[in-house]
Structures are given as structure tokens and as C-alpha cells.
Scaffold this active site. Structure first.
Site, PDB file in Angstrom:
ATOM      1  N   CYS A   1     -56.883  23.511 -39.348  1.00  0.00           N
ATOM      2  CA  CYS A   1     -58.082  23.145 -40.109  1.00  0.00           C
ATOM      3  C   CYS A   1     -58.311  24.024 -41.338  1.00  0.00           C
ATOM      4  O   CYS A   1     -57.611  23.853 -42.328  1.00  0.00           O
ATOM      5  CB  CYS A   1     -59.297  23.116 -39.196  1.00  0.00           C
TER       6      CYS A   1
ATOM      7  N   GLU B   1     -57.796  18.955 -33.842  1.00  0.00           N
ATOM      8  CA  GLU B   1     -58.308  20.262 -33.460  1.00  0.00           C
ATOM      9  C   GLU B   1     -59.379  20.149 -32.373  1.00  0.00           C
ATOM     10  O   GLU B   1     -60.272  19.310 -32.451  1.00  0.00           O
ATOM     11  CB  GLU B   1     -58.915  20.938 -34.694  1.00  0.00           C
TER      12      GLU B   1
ATOM     13  N   LYS C   1     -55.677  30.660 -35.206  1.00  0.00           N
ATOM     14  CA  LYS C   1     -56.197  30.278 -36.513  1.00  0.00           C
ATOM     15  C   LYS C   1     -56.538  31.505 -37.354  1.00  0.00           C
ATOM     16  O   LYS C   1     -57.295  32.380 -36.924  1.00  0.00           O
ATOM     17  CB  LYS C   1     -57.433  29.405 -36.320  1.00  0.00           C
TER      18      LYS C   1
END
Length: 290
Positions: free
Chosen positions: A153, A43, A116
């Protein structure tokens, strides 16, 4: 038998974008030389994990996909090597900023952007200052080597995202990551919990998983995080097949049999026996209590 060879990379990052891209390029080429066809970078690898503290000057790091130097570089690399590369970047879209990813296929074609979904906010991980919650929903991507799901993540702590990608036909799940120590409490080490959580998603969905994390100590202002690496690859039952250590740069590579994984999913019947009619409370914050 339909085999695909996957890889996860891990590296330390500094503030020099071009230097980080160069290191990432070397790792991608190393993985490709070992036969990897889908290679996951960590990331926000273009620079240090700047989200440790809130600095408005860092908003300038965001770019559109068309302007992003890492995407431009790895579009050429993917086409040159014939590999698939999910690339994480800090996205500017109009006046909105997102933590995003594009999947570059083996012919250099870029996918739609995934943004995300889950944005953390805690000591050392002040992402809500930098990113809006993603508006794309969970996505899967058809590539030369299979249909993949990619999330980012903090998304990896939520079973709902993994399940949605599996329901959409993801044959492998990929999670680029930036996680390490907790600046407010040095006694906390989340590494094993972090791994077990994701291994559970892999096991529950009978889908193999590839996770890439960064390494090294990074200092931003008065905060510092030591990232614990430990990138790993699971089989379709959630067992670790390959794992990197907590401090060394490098790649891990594993060949998976996607047909065998698909047969196992069918044989276990977990998708056959799902009860969506009972899962309504998942659509509420509090379980749907009166």
C-alpha cells in the site's frame, strides 16, 4: 519465451474473518481456473480496514505468522492449486506490531516476512497507531514462477522501494492495497493519481506490476471510507493491460513474457546508466543541505 500468468483480486470485507477468507478462497480458485500462477490478494483482507480510527482493542487482531488463520488456510490452497500467493496480515512479533506479508510458494513453502516500510498517518488512515515501521528493508522472493518484489500500500507511493526491488532482480512487482475516499474531504478522489504513480514505477524500472485493492464502503466508529477498487496489471512499460472497475468483486488475469521484459530492460539501458555516486541526497530527509 518464459511466460507467467498473474492475477489480482478485489473484494469487499466485513468483520467476520472466516467469511472473508472464504470469499478470498473463491477468488483465488477463480483466478487459478483461468490459468493464474501468481495471485495477489488485497491488503489486510481478513477484516474491515480497522485503521480508520484508533481503538486499542484492535491490537488483539495481530497474530504471529504461525497463528494466523489466513496464512494457514492459503498455505494449503497454494499447495493444492500449485500457485504462488502473497498473503497480507497483521503481525505480532514479541511486543511489536507490523503490517506484514508472507509469500507462499506453489509447494506451500512460506517465505521470510516482509514488513511494510512506510506507515501512513492521516484522517481515516491511522496506521501509525497500529503498526511500527517495517525493519526488513525491501525484499524480493524467488518463487516457482519467477522472482517477485512485494511491498504494501503506502509503499507504492515511493519510487525508491520499487527501484530497490528492481535492483534486487524483481521480475514483477506486487502491491496489495487498501485505499479509497478521504473521510475528511469527500471531494478528493486519488484513484487516477494512485494509478499513475505506480505506473511510473513500472515504466521507470521496465518491470510489470500487479496491484490489488479492496472495494465497498466500510464504517469504523464515526469514520467511513469507500474503497475504489480499480485493481490493475501493467506491462513492462507501465501501460495498463487489465483493470477492474471501482465496485465489483472479481479477478483480473494477464499473461506476461518475462524474457521479453528482461530484454527490454537491457535494451533501454536505464540500469546500465544509473549514477549511484550522485544519489547521496536520497539518504537524507532534506536533500543533504548544509
Amino acid at each position: 519465451m518464459r511466460e507467467v500468468t498473474v492475477a489480482a483480486t478485489q473484494m469487499a470485507c466485513g468483520w467476520d474473518v472466516q467469511a472473508n477468507i472464504k470469499v478470498a478462497d473463491q477468488l483465488v480458485r477463480e483466478a487459478a481456473s483461468q490459468g493464474a500462477q501468481i495471485i495477489l490478494l488485497q491488503e489486510l483482507f481478513e477484516r474491515v480496514y480497522f485503521c480508520q480510527e484508533q481503538h486499542a482493542d484492535y491490537y488483539k487482531f495481530a497474530t504471529s505468522a504461525d497463528e494466523n488463520p489466513a496464512i494457514a488456510h492459503f498455505t494449503s490452497v497454494a499447495k493444492e492449486l500449485g500457485v504462488v500467493l502473497p498473503v497480507s496480515f497483521y503481525e505480532r512479533a514479541g511486543n511489536a506490531l507490523f503490517n506484514s506479508i508472507v509469500v507462499i510458494d506453489a509447494d506451500g513453502h512460506r517465505s521470510s516476512i516482509y514488513r511494510k516500510s512506510h506507515i501512513p498517518d492521516g484522517p481515516g488512515y491511522s496506521e501509525k497507531f497500529y503498526f511500527s515501521p517495517g525493519d526488513t528493508g525491501f525484499m524480493v522472493f524467488d518463487t516457482r514462477f519467477g522472482r517477485i518484489g512485494v511491498a504494501i500500500c503506502w509503499d507504492q507511493w515511493f519510487p525508491e522501494g520499487a527501484r530497490i526491488m528492481a535492483l534486487k532482480g524483481a521480475e514483477i512487482l506486487f502491491y496489495p492495497t487498501a485505499i479509497g475516499s478521504e473521510p475528511h474531504d469527500a471531494s478528493i478522489n486519488s484513484r487516477d493519481h494512485w494509478q499513475r504513480t505506480q505506473m511510473g514505477h513500472s515504466a521507470a524500472n521496465l518491470v510489470p506490476m500487479v496491484v490489488s485493492n479492496r472495494i465497498g464502503k466500510e464504517v469504523v466508529g464515526n469514520s467511513n471510507i469507500t474503497f475504489y477498487g480499480s485493481s490493475f496489471i501493467t506491462d513492462g512499460f507501465g501501460a495498463k493491460l487489465k483493470e477492474a472497475d471501482d465496485h465489483s468483486p472479481g479477478v483480473i488475469v494477464q499473461t506476461l513474457d518475462l524474457d521479453a521484459c528482461n530484454n527490454n530492460r537491457l535494451a533501454w539501458g536505464v540500469f546500465r546508466d544509473r549514477r549511484p555516486d550522485l544519489y547521496g541526497p536520497l539518504l537524507s530527509k532534506d536533500g543533504g543541505r548544509d
